[in-house]
Design a protein around this motif. Structure first.
Motif, mmCIF file in Angstrom:
data_model
loop_
_atom_site.group_PDB
_atom_site.id
_atom_site.type_symbol
_atom_site.label_atom_id
_atom_site.label_comp_id
_atom_site.label_asym_id
_atom_site.label_seq_id
_atom_site.Cartn_x
_atom_site.Cartn_y
_atom_site.Cartn_z
ATOM 1 N N HIS A 1 6.356 18.127 5.416
ATOM 2 C CA HIS A 1 5.774 17.381 6.643
ATOM 3 C C HIS A 1 5.744 18.497 7.674
ATOM 4 C CE1 HIS A 1 5.287 14.014 9.291
ATOM 5 N NE2 HIS A 1 5.421 14.773 10.196
ATOM 6 N N LEU A 2 4.409 18.733 7.905
ATOM 7 C CA LEU A 2 4.057 19.965 9.055
ATOM 8 C C LEU A 2 4.206 19.430 10.459
ATOM 9 C CD1 LEU A 2 0.830 21.462 7.346
ATOM 10 C CD2 LEU A 2 3.241 22.244 7.077
ATOM 11 N N MET A 3 5.212 19.989 11.168
ATOM 12 C CA MET A 3 5.156 19.747 12.461
ATOM 13 C C MET A 3 3.978 20.194 13.337
ATOM 14 S SD MET A 3 8.176 18.331 11.691
ATOM 15 C CE MET A 3 8.705 18.053 13.128
ATOM 16 N N ASP A 4 4.050 19.295 14.319
ATOM 17 C CA ASP A 4 3.012 19.537 15.566
ATOM 18 C C ASP A 4 3.623 20.720 16.460
ATOM 19 O OD1 ASP A 4 1.340 19.530 17.456
ATOM 20 O OD2 ASP A 4 1.436 17.369 18.120
ATOM 21 N N ALA B 1 1.310 15.750 7.925
ATOM 22 C CA ALA B 1 1.324 16.594 9.197
ATOM 23 C C ALA B 1 1.362 15.868 10.513
ATOM 24 C CB ALA B 1 0.193 17.484 8.990
ATOM 25 N N GLU B 2 1.406 16.426 11.650
ATOM 26 C CA GLU B 2 1.249 15.790 12.936
ATOM 27 C C GLU B 2 0.314 16.847 13.827
ATOM 28 O OE1 GLU B 2 4.870 15.274 14.622
ATOM 29 O OE2 GLU B 2 5.690 13.871 13.021
ATOM 30 N N GLY B 3 -0.719 16.253 14.452
ATOM 31 C CA GLY B 3 -1.426 16.751 15.304
ATOM 32 C C GLY B 3 -2.334 18.140 14.750
ATOM 33 N N ILE B 4 -2.659 17.805 13.586
ATOM 34 C CA ILE B 4 -3.480 18.910 12.727
ATOM 35 C C ILE B 4 -4.908 17.869 12.284
ATOM 36 C CG2 ILE B 4 -3.898 20.168 10.628
ATOM 37 C CD1 ILE B 4 -0.916 20.385 10.606
#
Length: 358
Positions: free
Chosen positions: A94-97, A8-11
């Motif tokens: 992949h969890l996006m920001d 993930a990004e930004g989590i």
């Protein structure tokens, strides 16, 4: 199914739901899809980075196909990215920001033609079968029927929108192929909409199940739905639940009623015993109890009492059973041959002792 690594990004390390997801994505998404995305957020924040489609399905009480459908939906919405291997299996999510995305609302894909809910009826997990399409000429012919016209009008009211071409196709299929009367078609939509299900695939699945079970009138449909609602209510009351049973729970109840043929009274007894022994509503534990009773040909609560009595007697007999004395162990001492003494031997032994001065 292969293992899936989650990134993930930004989590952060707590489960935070971005406002952009709530504002832009959640309102138009199917509820089951929202659950999948929220669960992925929870898994990442809890460092549960190794998971699989089957593990997600088990956790959310859903099917693997429904999980895959949800993941594909969110991939189309560009809020996650999927990596697949040569067998087309998902290997990474992949969890996006979302904060870096444009505030412009996304173009939502049209899911009217997809099974965006678990298409289950009150009995089984029947899936819609392939059916023929009606031509414009045939549609015009059928819709001139006063019964069909009235049914279409009522269905529009239930759906709270104008009918789409696929709605017309389904209604005509129900009338022409499944031989549903206009009254049964209207009740079908009434029943599904009352459960919050307006998806055409779900409605078709329920209709197919009714057709397989010989439900061909409104009266039969009402009787069947009321009967199963009673079964569900019995289990809910016994377990102290204030919600509708989930998919897997419905499958258990259906098994107890249709496969085992148990009455609500017997099912309630099994649920009560489950609560007493596990202190929680455990459907698996209840299923084991009922499976045992089924194998022992239980038909009534009197049969259950008989089994309890037999078990109690068996336990008492086991406790009162006298353990037989074991045969003395054989060792080198008691294996030694015993000598036999005569009167003459005793006299000789006495003479020797006297001679020694004793």
């Amino acid at each position: 199914m292969s293992q899936i690594s989650l990134h993930a990004e930004g989590i952060s390390d707590v489960t935070i739901i971005p406002n952009i997801f709530i504002d832009q994505f959640m309102p138009s998404a199917n509820g089951a899809y929202v659950k999948v995305y929220l669960y992925l957020l929870r898994c990442y924040s809890g460092n549960f980075t190794e998971l699989s489609v089957s593990s997600i399905a088990d956790r959310l009480e859903n099917t693997e196909k429904d999980i895959l459908r949800a993941l594909n939906y969110w991939e189309k919405m560009n809020i996650l990215r999927l990596t697949r291997n040569s067998q087309k299996e998902i290997t990474s999510i992949h969890l996006m920001d979302l904060h870096t995305m444009s505030n412009k609302p996304q173009q939502l894909p049209d899911f009217d033609s997809e099974l965006d809910e678990i298409a289950v009826s009150i009995h089984t997990d029947s899936k819609p079968a392939s059916r023929k399409s009606y031509s414009a000429e045939r549609i015009a012919q059928l819709t001139n029927n006063d019964e069909i016209k009235w049914a279409m009008h009522i269905v529009e009211i239930y759906l709270d929108r104008p009918l789409k071409p696929m709605d017309l196709q389904l209604i005509l299929y129900l009338y022409e192929e499944l031989h549903f009367s206009a009254e049964l078609i209207m009740y079908l939509y009434e029943y599904c909409v009352s459960k919050g299900k307006k998806n055409a695939a779900y409605i078709e699945a329920v209709a197919l199940t009714w057709a397989e079970e010989g439900i061909d009138t409104e009266e039969k449909a009402k009787t069947a739905t009321a009967s199963y609602n009673d079964h569900f209510n019995t289990v809910n009351r016994a377990f102290g639940l204030n919600r509708a049973p989930g998919q897997i729970e419905r499958q258990y109840i259906t098994k107890w009623v249709e496969v085992f043929g148990f009455s609500d009274e017997i099912i309630k007894e099994a649920c009560d015993r489950t609560i007493l022994r596990t202190q929680k509503p455990d459907f698996k534990y209840t299923d084991k109890i009922l499976e045992t009773w089924f194998k022992k040909d239980v038909k009534s609560t009197a049969d259950i009492a008989r089994l309890d009595e037999e078990f109690s007697k068996g336990s008492k007999n086991q406790n009162n059973k006298v353990t037989p004395m074991s045969k003395p162990a054989t060792n080198k001492f008691n294996q030694f041959p015993q000598r036999t003494y005569t009167a003459q031997d005793y006299e000789e032994l006495e003479r020797k002792l006297l001679n020694k001065g004793f």
